[in-house]
Design a protein around this motif. Structure first.
Motif, PDB file in Angstrom:
ATOM      1  N   ASP A  24      -2.015  -8.461  -8.116  1.00  0.00           N
ATOM      2  CA  ASP A  24      -2.786  -8.069  -6.933  1.00  0.00           C
ATOM      3  C   ASP A  24      -3.780  -6.999  -7.344  1.00  0.00           C
ATOM      4  O   ASP A  24      -3.385  -5.936  -7.846  1.00  0.00           O
ATOM      5  CB  ASP A  24      -1.871  -7.511  -5.837  1.00  0.00           C
ATOM      6  CG  ASP A  24      -1.132  -8.595  -5.085  1.00  0.00           C
ATOM      7  OD1 ASP A  24      -1.247  -9.775  -5.473  1.00  0.00           O
ATOM      8  OD2 ASP A  24      -0.406  -8.262  -4.120  1.00  0.00           O
ATOM      9  N   GLN A  25      -5.060  -7.278  -7.124  1.00  0.00           N
ATOM     10  CA  GLN A  25      -6.093  -6.282  -7.438  1.00  0.00           C
ATOM     11  C   GLN A  25      -6.589  -5.691  -6.135  1.00  0.00           C
ATOM     12  O   GLN A  25      -7.351  -6.308  -5.395  1.00  0.00           O
ATOM     13  CB  GLN A  25      -7.251  -6.910  -8.219  1.00  0.00           C
ATOM     14  CG  GLN A  25      -8.270  -5.881  -8.659  1.00  0.00           C
ATOM     15  CD  GLN A  25      -9.187  -6.381  -9.751  1.00  0.00           C
ATOM     16  OE1 GLN A  25      -9.020  -7.483 -10.260  1.00  0.00           O
ATOM     17  NE2 GLN A  25     -10.164  -5.561 -10.121  1.00  0.00           N
ATOM     18  N   ARG A  26      -6.147  -4.481  -5.852  1.00  0.00           N
ATOM     19  CA  ARG A  26      -6.496  -3.826  -4.588  1.00  0.00           C
ATOM     20  C   ARG A  26      -7.823  -3.088  -4.690  1.00  0.00           C
ATOM     21  O   ARG A  26      -8.498  -2.883  -3.701  1.00  0.00           O
ATOM     22  CB  ARG A  26      -5.385  -2.865  -4.198  1.00  0.00           C
ATOM     23  CG  ARG A  26      -4.022  -3.553  -4.069  1.00  0.00           C
ATOM     24  CD  ARG A  26      -2.923  -2.586  -3.714  1.00  0.00           C
ATOM     25  NE  ARG A  26      -1.637  -3.262  -3.612  1.00  0.00           N
ATOM     26  CZ  ARG A  26      -0.513  -2.658  -3.297  1.00  0.00           C
ATOM     27  NH1 ARG A  26      -0.509  -1.351  -3.065  1.00  0.00           N
ATOM     28  NH2 ARG A  26       0.620  -3.331  -3.220  1.00  0.00           N
ATOM     29  N   ALA A  27      -8.171  -2.658  -5.878  1.00  0.00           N
ATOM     30  CA  ALA A  27      -9.458  -2.010  -6.141  1.00  0.00           C
ATOM     31  C   ALA A  27      -9.774  -2.284  -7.605  1.00  0.00           C
ATOM     32  O   ALA A  27      -8.969  -2.856  -8.339  1.00  0.00           O
ATOM     33  CB  ALA A  27      -9.385  -0.507  -5.872  1.00  0.00           C
ATOM     34  N   ARG A  28     -10.962  -1.874  -8.025  1.00  0.00           N
ATOM     35  CA  ARG A  28     -11.373  -2.186  -9.389  1.00  0.00           C
ATOM     36  C   ARG A  28     -10.390  -1.661 -10.426  1.00  0.00           C
ATOM     37  O   ARG A  28     -10.113  -2.306 -11.433  1.00  0.00           O
ATOM     38  CB  ARG A  28     -12.772  -1.604  -9.646  1.00  0.00           C
ATOM     39  CG  ARG A  28     -13.328  -1.958 -11.016  1.00  0.00           C
ATOM     40  CD  ARG A  28     -14.746  -1.462 -11.171  1.00  0.00           C
ATOM     41  NE  ARG A  28     -15.273  -1.806 -12.488  1.00  0.00           N
ATOM     42  CZ  ARG A  28     -16.494  -1.491 -12.896  1.00  0.00           C
ATOM     43  NH1 ARG A  28     -17.307  -0.837 -12.078  1.00  0.00           N
ATOM     44  NH2 ARG A  28     -16.893  -1.841 -14.108  1.00  0.00           N
ATOM     45  N   ALA A  29      -9.849  -0.473 -10.179  1.00  0.00           N
ATOM     46  CA  ALA A  29      -8.943   0.145 -11.142  1.00  0.00           C
ATOM     47  C   ALA A  29      -7.497   0.156 -10.660  1.00  0.00           C
ATOM     48  O   ALA A  29      -6.665   0.847 -11.241  1.00  0.00           O
ATOM     49  CB  ALA A  29      -9.398   1.565 -11.450  1.00  0.00           C
ATOM     50  N   GLU A  30      -7.180  -0.577  -9.601  1.00  0.00           N
ATOM     51  CA  GLU A  30      -5.810  -0.617  -9.096  1.00  0.00           C
ATOM     52  C   GLU A  30      -5.317  -2.057  -9.102  1.00  0.00           C
ATOM     53  O   GLU A  30      -5.659  -2.858  -8.237  1.00  0.00           O
ATOM     54  CB  GLU A  30      -5.714  -0.049  -7.680  1.00  0.00           C
ATOM     55  CG  GLU A  30      -4.270   0.041  -7.196  1.00  0.00           C
ATOM     56  CD  GLU A  30      -4.153   0.647  -5.813  1.00  0.00           C
ATOM     57  OE1 GLU A  30      -3.014   0.823  -5.349  1.00  0.00           O
ATOM     58  OE2 GLU A  30      -5.201   0.936  -5.207  1.00  0.00           O
ATOM     59  N   VAL A  31      -4.531  -2.389 -10.107  1.00  0.00           N
ATOM     60  CA  VAL A  31      -3.968  -3.720 -10.273  1.00  0.00           C
ATOM     61  C   VAL A  31      -2.453  -3.584 -10.352  1.00  0.00           C
ATOM     62  O   VAL A  31      -1.929  -2.772 -11.119  1.00  0.00           O
ATOM     63  CB  VAL A  31      -4.502  -4.414 -11.539  1.00  0.00           C
ATOM     64  CG1 VAL A  31      -3.904  -5.809 -11.675  1.00  0.00           C
ATOM     65  CG2 VAL A  31      -6.029  -4.497 -11.505  1.00  0.00           C
ATOM     66  N   VAL A  32      -1.750  -4.382  -9.559  1.00  0.00           N
ATOM     67  CA  VAL A  32      -0.292  -4.318  -9.500  1.00  0.00           C
ATOM     68  C   VAL A  32       0.282  -5.683  -9.872  1.00  0.00           C
ATOM     69  O   VAL A  32      -0.169  -6.720  -9.374  1.00  0.00           O
ATOM     70  CB  VAL A  32       0.198  -3.903  -8.103  1.00  0.00           C
ATOM     71  CG1 VAL A  32       1.724  -3.905  -8.038  1.00  0.00           C
ATOM     72  CG2 VAL A  32      -0.333  -2.518  -7.740  1.00  0.00           C
ATOM     73  N   LEU A  33       1.263  -5.669 -10.754  1.00  0.00           N
ATOM     74  CA  LEU A  33       1.984  -6.878 -11.142  1.00  0.00           C
ATOM     75  C   LEU A  33       3.297  -6.938 -10.378  1.00  0.00           C
ATOM     76  O   LEU A  33       4.081  -5.986 -10.403  1.00  0.00           O
ATOM     77  CB  LEU A  33       2.258  -6.851 -12.650  1.00  0.00           C
ATOM     78  CG  LEU A  33       3.219  -7.917 -13.197  1.00  0.00           C
ATOM     79  CD1 LEU A  33       2.605  -9.307 -13.109  1.00  0.00           C
ATOM     80  CD2 LEU A  33       3.622  -7.584 -14.631  1.00  0.00           C
ATOM     81  N   TYR A  34       3.536  -8.066  -9.695  1.00  0.00           N
ATOM     82  CA  TYR A  34       4.805  -8.312  -9.021  1.00  0.00           C
ATOM     83  C   TYR A  34       5.559  -9.408  -9.774  1.00  0.00           C
ATOM     84  O   TYR A  34       4.956 -10.402 -10.189  1.00  0.00           O
ATOM     85  CB  TYR A  34       4.594  -8.739  -7.571  1.00  0.00           C
ATOM     86  CG  TYR A  34       4.066  -7.632  -6.687  1.00  0.00           C
ATOM     87  CD1 TYR A  34       4.918  -6.705  -6.114  1.00  0.00           C
ATOM     88  CD2 TYR A  34       2.702  -7.523  -6.428  1.00  0.00           C
ATOM     89  CE1 TYR A  34       4.436  -5.684  -5.309  1.00  0.00           C
ATOM     90  CE2 TYR A  34       2.204  -6.505  -5.626  1.00  0.00           C
ATOM     91  CZ  TYR A  34       3.077  -5.593  -5.070  1.00  0.00           C
ATOM     92  OH  TYR A  34       2.591  -4.577  -4.282  1.00  0.00           O
ATOM     93  N   VAL A  35       6.865  -9.224  -9.917  1.00  0.00           N
ATOM     94  CA  VAL A  35       7.706 -10.199 -10.610  1.00  0.00           C
ATOM     95  C   VAL A  35       8.952 -10.444  -9.770  1.00  0.00           C
ATOM     96  O   VAL A  35       9.610  -9.494  -9.332  1.00  0.00           O
ATOM     97  CB  VAL A  35       8.114  -9.707 -12.012  1.00  0.00           C
ATOM     98  CG1 VAL A  35       9.001 -10.748 -12.707  1.00  0.00           C
ATOM     99  CG2 VAL A  35       6.890  -9.400 -12.869  1.00  0.00           C
ATOM    100  N   VAL A  36       9.289 -11.718  -9.550  1.00  0.00           N
ATOM    101  CA  VAL A  36      10.545 -12.102  -8.906  1.00  0.00           C
ATOM    102  C   VAL A  36      11.369 -12.850  -9.948  1.00  0.00           C
ATOM    103  O   VAL A  36      10.878 -13.795 -10.576  1.00  0.00           O
ATOM    104  CB  VAL A  36      10.295 -12.986  -7.673  1.00  0.00           C
ATOM    105  CG1 VAL A  36      11.599 -13.637  -7.203  1.00  0.00           C
ATOM    106  CG2 VAL A  36       9.703 -12.165  -6.540  1.00  0.00           C
ATOM    107  N   SER A  37      12.623 -12.440 -10.124  1.00  0.00           N
ATOM    108  CA  SER A  37      13.438 -13.007 -11.192  1.00  0.00           C
ATOM    109  C   SER A  37      14.910 -12.949 -10.817  1.00  0.00           C
ATOM    110  O   SER A  37      15.331 -12.139  -9.990  1.00  0.00           O
ATOM    111  CB  SER A  37      13.206 -12.249 -12.499  1.00  0.00           C
ATOM    112  OG  SER A  37      13.493 -10.867 -12.326  1.00  0.00           O
ATOM    113  N   SER A  38      15.689 -13.815 -11.440  1.00  0.00           N
ATOM    114  CA  SER A  38      17.131 -13.797 -11.200  1.00  0.00           C
ATOM    115  C   SER A  38      17.826 -12.696 -11.985  1.00  0.00           C
ATOM    116  O   SER A  38      18.922 -12.258 -11.616  1.00  0.00           O
ATOM    117  CB  SER A  38      17.733 -15.160 -11.556  1.00  0.00           C
ATOM    118  OG  SER A  38      17.452 -15.493 -12.903  1.00  0.00           O
TER     119      SER A  38
END
Length: 265
Positions: free
Chosen positions: A54-68
């Motif tokens: 998810d890129q909320r701003a040019r310098a703000e990128v968040v990685l989400y991971v769903v895993s068992s």
């Protein structure tokens, strides 16, 4: 099941390399699980590793991971995070992981949520009579929304996308493709980002490519939904939607509705 959140330090060269290649990011995510081998093939109907940027701003990128399994993202902190800050504070390793099962277990029919999904909307076409059908990306917002709004897809996924109340529709009499109301005006659904990606698959030990380059179109949807089948929605949240799940597509996440919108639609 676990839901993890990792903020990417976009100033680092390692982060820029990962962000420029879904193949590289996929490899980095899968390296977070010591018991998963690179050759492991997902078992049908079993939980799999899903991820999304998810890129909320040019310098703000968040990685989400769903895993068992609970991931170890230490290598990502070293490549694309803030390793000095993580070392200084042992209570904050540089990412957050929370058990996902308690949230999944609370889902109930009739619940309403905001959602976000990055997907690869495609369909099959036959250019000439007698030719095999070919998987092709949807390129227009109307068709991309139509892919997610497909009644059979929504039923399989365990939700329905909410409709807007009449007083929030801008085109009460407006029509578009084949005389149908514009889905963006009728439904609580919008497209926040569309990207066309092309990248090489993993290379062999001799540096040669493995197969043709991968090309795909990704679309980020935001909207509001109602739960129609909690069990089906749980499968959707842990197994993903659509194609290209290895490349950052298919992860659906939910968030509470804003108080002013809970009674609408």
């Amino acid at each position: 099941m676990y839901l993890s959140r990792f903020r990417v330090n976009t100033a680092r060269p390692g982060a820029r390399r990962l962000l420029s290649s879904p193949q590289a990011m996929h490899a980095a995510v899968m390296s977070s699980f010591p018991h998963l081998l690179p050759t492991d093939v997902p078992v049908p109907d079993a939980p799999r590793v899903l991820w999304r940027l998810d890129q909320r701003a040019r310098a703000e990128v968040v990685l989400y991971v769903v895993s068992s399994d609970r991931p170890d993202l230490t290598h990502l902190v070293e490549q694309a995070g803030w390793p000095a800050a993580a070392t200084a504070d042992p209570q904050n390793p540089g990412w957050q992981t929370r058990p996902y099962a308690p949230f999944l277990d609370r889902l109930a029919t009739g619940d309403r949520w905001s959602f976000r999904l990055t997907a690869n909307p495609v369909h099959t076409i036959r250019r000439k009579e007698g030719e095999p059908r070919k998987v092709t990306a949807h390129l227009t917002p109307v068709h991309q929304m139509g892919w997610l709004l497909d009644p059979q897809r929504q039923e399989r996924c365990g939700f329905r996308i909410l409709e807007k109340p009449d007083d929030r529709r801008l085109l009460p009499h407006g029509t578009t493709h084949r005389g149908r109301p514009h889905p963006g005006d009728r439904y609580e659904l919008s497209i926040g980002d569309t990207r066309s990606l092309s990248f090489d698959k993993a290379r062999g030990t001799d540096g040669s490519r493995r197969g043709k380059p991968v090309t795909l179109v990704t679309v980020t949807f935001d909207g509001r939904l109602e739960v129609t089948d909690p069990d089906a929605l749980r499968r959707t949240l842990t197994q993903g939607i659509g194609r290209a799940r290895a490349y950052g597509c298919g992860l659906l996440t939910l968030a509470p509705l804003a108080p002013s919108t809970r009674q609408t639609a």
